[in-house]
Design a protein around this motif. Sequence first.
Motif, PDB file in Angstrom:
ATOM      1  N   ALA A   3       0.859  -1.189   0.000  1.00  0.00           N
ATOM      2  CA  ALA A   3       0.000   0.000   0.000  1.00  0.00           C
ATOM      3  C   ALA A   3       0.898   1.243   0.000  1.00  0.00           C
ATOM      4  CB  ALA A   3      -0.918  -0.011   1.223  1.00  0.00           C
TER       5      ALA A   3
ATOM      6  N   LYS B  57       0.506   4.308   0.029  1.00  0.00           N
ATOM      7  CA  LYS B  57       0.219   5.448   0.899  1.00  0.00           C
ATOM      8  C   LYS B  57       1.052   5.432   2.188  1.00  0.00           C
ATOM      9  CE  LYS B  57      -4.031   3.950   1.022  1.00  0.00           C
ATOM     10  NZ  LYS B  57      -4.312   2.528   0.836  1.00  0.00           N
TER      11      LYS B  57
ATOM     12  N   GLU C  75      -0.530  -1.264  -4.300  1.00  0.00           N
ATOM     13  CA  GLU C  75      -1.910  -0.780  -4.187  1.00  0.00           C
ATOM     14  C   GLU C  75      -1.833   0.740  -4.190  1.00  0.00           C
ATOM     15  OE1 GLU C  75      -5.383   0.892  -2.806  1.00  0.00           O
ATOM     16  OE2 GLU C  75      -3.794   0.766  -1.303  1.00  0.00           O
TER      17      GLU C  75
ATOM     18  N   SER D  37      -7.585  -0.178  -4.223  1.00  0.00           N
ATOM     19  CA  SER D  37      -8.595  -0.662  -3.267  1.00  0.00           C
ATOM     20  C   SER D  37      -9.366   0.450  -2.574  1.00  0.00           C
ATOM     21  CB  SER D  37      -7.929  -1.549  -2.216  1.00  0.00           C
ATOM     22  OG  SER D  37      -7.465  -2.716  -2.815  1.00  0.00           O
TER      23      SER D  37
ATOM     24  N   ARG E   2     -16.026  -3.977  -1.009  1.00  0.00           N
ATOM     25  CA  ARG E   2     -15.486  -3.850   0.356  1.00  0.00           C
ATOM     26  C   ARG E   2     -16.594  -4.027   1.390  1.00  0.00           C
ATOM     27  NH1 ARG E   2     -11.010   0.016   2.406  1.00  0.00           N
ATOM     28  NH2 ARG E   2     -11.475   0.259   4.613  1.00  0.00           N
TER      29      ARG E   2
ATOM     30  N   LEU F 182     -10.260   2.045  10.542  1.00  0.00           N
ATOM     31  CA  LEU F 182     -10.626   2.574   9.219  1.00  0.00           C
ATOM     32  C   LEU F 182     -12.059   2.208   8.872  1.00  0.00           C
ATOM     33  CD1 LEU F 182      -7.441   1.187   7.459  1.00  0.00           C
ATOM     34  CD2 LEU F 182      -7.857   3.602   7.832  1.00  0.00           C
TER      35      LEU F 182
ATOM     36  N   HIS G  88     -10.866  -4.433   5.441  1.00  0.00           N
ATOM     37  CA  HIS G  88      -9.689  -3.926   6.157  1.00  0.00           C
ATOM     38  C   HIS G  88      -9.982  -3.992   7.643  1.00  0.00           C
ATOM     39  CE1 HIS G  88      -6.128  -1.836   7.258  1.00  0.00           C
ATOM     40  NE2 HIS G  88      -5.811  -1.527   6.023  1.00  0.00           N
TER      41      HIS G  88
ATOM     42  N   SER H 134      -5.854  -0.380  10.666  1.00  0.00           N
ATOM     43  CA  SER H 134      -4.398  -0.351  10.600  1.00  0.00           C
ATOM     44  C   SER H 134      -3.814  -0.527  12.001  1.00  0.00           C
ATOM     45  CB  SER H 134      -3.943   0.973   9.977  1.00  0.00           C
ATOM     46  OG  SER H 134      -2.627   0.838   9.512  1.00  0.00           O
ATOM     47  N   GLN H 135      -2.636  -1.168  12.044  1.00  0.00           N
ATOM     48  CA  GLN H 135      -2.005  -1.518  13.333  1.00  0.00           C
ATOM     49  C   GLN H 135      -2.996  -2.363  14.145  1.00  0.00           C
ATOM     50  OE1 GLN H 135       1.065  -1.245  14.080  1.00  0.00           O
ATOM     51  NE2 GLN H 135       1.159  -1.606  16.263  1.00  0.00           N
TER      52      GLN H 135
ATOM     53  N   GLY I 231      -4.954  -4.465   4.652  1.00  0.00           N
ATOM     54  CA  GLY I 231      -3.714  -4.316   5.427  1.00  0.00           C
ATOM     55  C   GLY I 231      -3.949  -4.707   6.866  1.00  0.00           C
ATOM     56  N   GLY I 232      -3.310  -3.983   7.767  1.00  0.00           N
ATOM     57  CA  GLY I 232      -3.547  -4.209   9.191  1.00  0.00           C
ATOM     58  C   GLY I 232      -2.384  -4.821   9.941  1.00  0.00           C
ATOM     59  N   ILE I 233      -1.411  -5.408   9.211  1.00  0.00           N
ATOM     60  CA  ILE I 233      -0.288  -6.051   9.917  1.00  0.00           C
ATOM     61  C   ILE I 233       0.419  -4.987  10.762  1.00  0.00           C
ATOM     62  CG2 ILE I 233       1.942  -7.207   9.648  1.00  0.00           C
ATOM     63  CD1 ILE I 233       0.830  -8.394   7.020  1.00  0.00           C
TER      64      ILE I 233
ATOM     65  N   GLY J 292       0.803  -2.025   4.306  1.00  0.00           N
ATOM     66  CA  GLY J 292       1.615  -0.817   4.179  1.00  0.00           C
ATOM     67  C   GLY J 292       2.538  -0.733   5.387  1.00  0.00           C
ATOM     68  N   ARG J 293       1.912  -0.442   6.525  1.00  0.00           N
ATOM     69  CA  ARG J 293       2.668  -0.293   7.771  1.00  0.00           C
ATOM     70  C   ARG J 293       3.555  -1.506   8.063  1.00  0.00           C
ATOM     71  NH1 ARG J 293       1.003   3.043  11.857  1.00  0.00           N
ATOM     72  NH2 ARG J 293      -1.115   3.043  11.036  1.00  0.00           N
TER      73      ARG J 293
ATOM     74  N   TYR K 213       3.374   6.140   7.413  1.00  0.00           N
ATOM     75  CA  TYR K 213       2.415   7.227   7.651  1.00  0.00           C
ATOM     76  C   TYR K 213       3.048   8.398   8.418  1.00  0.00           C
ATOM     77  CZ  TYR K 213      -0.672   3.478   6.244  1.00  0.00           C
ATOM     78  OH  TYR K 213      -1.257   2.444   5.550  1.00  0.00           O
TER      79      TYR K 213
HETATM   80  C1  LIG Z   1      -7.464   0.142   1.073  1.00  0.00           C
HETATM   81  C2  LIG Z   1      -6.279   0.036   1.950  1.00  0.00           C
HETATM   82  N1  LIG Z   1      -5.435  -0.984   1.774  1.00  0.00           N
HETATM   83  C3  LIG Z   1      -4.314  -1.124   2.520  1.00  0.00           C
HETATM   84  C4  LIG Z   1      -4.001  -0.214   3.496  1.00  0.00           C
HETATM   85  C5  LIG Z   1      -2.748  -0.400   4.281  1.00  0.00           C
HETATM   86  O1  LIG Z   1      -3.013  -0.690   5.597  1.00  0.00           O
HETATM   87  P1  LIG Z   1      -1.871  -0.982   6.636  1.00  0.00           P
HETATM   88  O2  LIG Z   1      -0.923   0.134   6.580  1.00  0.00           O
HETATM   89  O3  LIG Z   1      -2.569  -1.130   7.928  1.00  0.00           O
HETATM   90  O4  LIG Z   1      -1.219  -2.271   6.236  1.00  0.00           O
HETATM   91  C6  LIG Z   1      -4.865   0.869   3.749  1.00  0.00           C
HETATM   92  C7  LIG Z   1      -4.564   1.841   4.790  1.00  0.00           C
HETATM   93  O5  LIG Z   1      -5.184   2.849   4.995  1.00  0.00           O
HETATM   94  C8  LIG Z   1      -6.039   0.988   2.952  1.00  0.00           C
HETATM   95  O6  LIG Z   1      -6.888   2.015   3.112  1.00  0.00           O
END
Ligand SMILES: Cc1ncc(COP(=O)(O)O)c(C=O)c1O
Length: 390
Positions: A68, A70, A89, A112, A155, A167, A198, A201-202, A237-239, A277-278, A371
């Motif tokens: 991810a 972002k 993503e 996503s 979703r 989220l 999802h 996150s965290q 995500g979420g890890i 992502g995280r 982030y």
């Molecule tokens: C659609 C989507 N996918 C993946 C992620 C990444 O999540 P994480 O950083 O918790 O792994 C996010 C985070 O906001 C998200 O909105």
Amino acid sequence: MTGTINYGEIQFLQAKKYFEEFVDKRRERIEELLRPEKTPVLLMDIEGVKNKYLKVKYNFSEFNVYYAVKANDDESVIRALAQVGAGFEVASIRELEKVLRLGGKVERIISSNPVKPPEFIDYAYSVGVRTFAVDSFTEVDKIKRIAPRSKVYVRIAVPNEGSDWPLSRKFGVDVNTALEILEYANNSGLIPYGITFHVGSQCNNLRNWFIAVKLSASLWEMARKKGLKLQMLNMGGGIPVRYNYESLSVEDIAYYVKGLMRKYFPVQPYELQIEPGRGIVGDQGIMIARVIGKADRGREKWLYIDTGVFNGLAEALGGIRYPFYIEREGELKEWVIGGVSCDSMDVVAKNVYLPEPEVGDYLYILSAGAYTTVYASEFNGFPKPEVIPF
Ligand SMILES: Cc1ncc(COP(=O)(O)O)c(C=O)c1O
């Protein structure tokens, strides 16, 4: 400091140990970067990012892994992940352009975000992206119009309890609405491809994955009964990573999630996806700031640093608790850490135990790889942390 070990001491000793281990593992590469002339900076361990991706990929072996973007869109991060074959993503034209320019393959790019700007869909479609998330009829209409015959995945809303950065309120629908959206997509000439969720996150709560996989399995079955043959399950995500407390590991989560899949999906989906992502970049970055001031305010001791919630530490406002370390010894005191701007919202942390620092000392902020810089502005004229890949 005498007598029994107290909470403050444990907090500081853990941060110290974390800092020392982080540095020890990377000593040759990081040593000369730890005392930068200009602060704030974010040191990013690029080898570490690659290894983290490979670890996620190894543990989630049956899954396609999409980073991810972002979480940290620095070029060094994207280039390195493209080199080790990661998917991506993305949510915006800028992210997509960057990923393509730095070696990401269009077949391994998904989007996503359930509500996307039309210009983004248009650009994504023009470069060959064909897989999009939806969670509303309006989004299906948009995709039908701008990206006909694409694959869409819906979703669903799942619990985000126990996730430090939830989220759940903004996106996701219940399974009945999700089914209607998939049918509507099918009738609109799109390919109803799968389901996404999802867990927040965290996420340190395995139960969120449990509920999410069960809900996905029931939607999968409902869709099958309606004649829709879904193919893909995307677990978002979420890890989590370590902050000033221990977190679930990638191994723990992968083991648990794979067990859920065996139990609730007698026939495995054709494609499984995750988009961390995280979990890939969070603990591979260390931010270095400088102490710029100190003050006693009532009973509180305040420490001011040259970054803040507007310059990279935005997640401090939402519950992320970074470990802080300074290279000093002596009696531990409890501090409130204030950011650099004039805004009174700009408070980075409370109840932080540190030996008394002096103006000019470096403050090390651990697990700052996700982030941070992506959220940073130059509010009040203060710079964003410069990213230093190593
Ligand atoms: C659609 C989507 N996918 C993946 C992620 C990444 O999540 P994480 O950083 O918790 O792994 C996010 C985070 O906001 C998200 O909105």
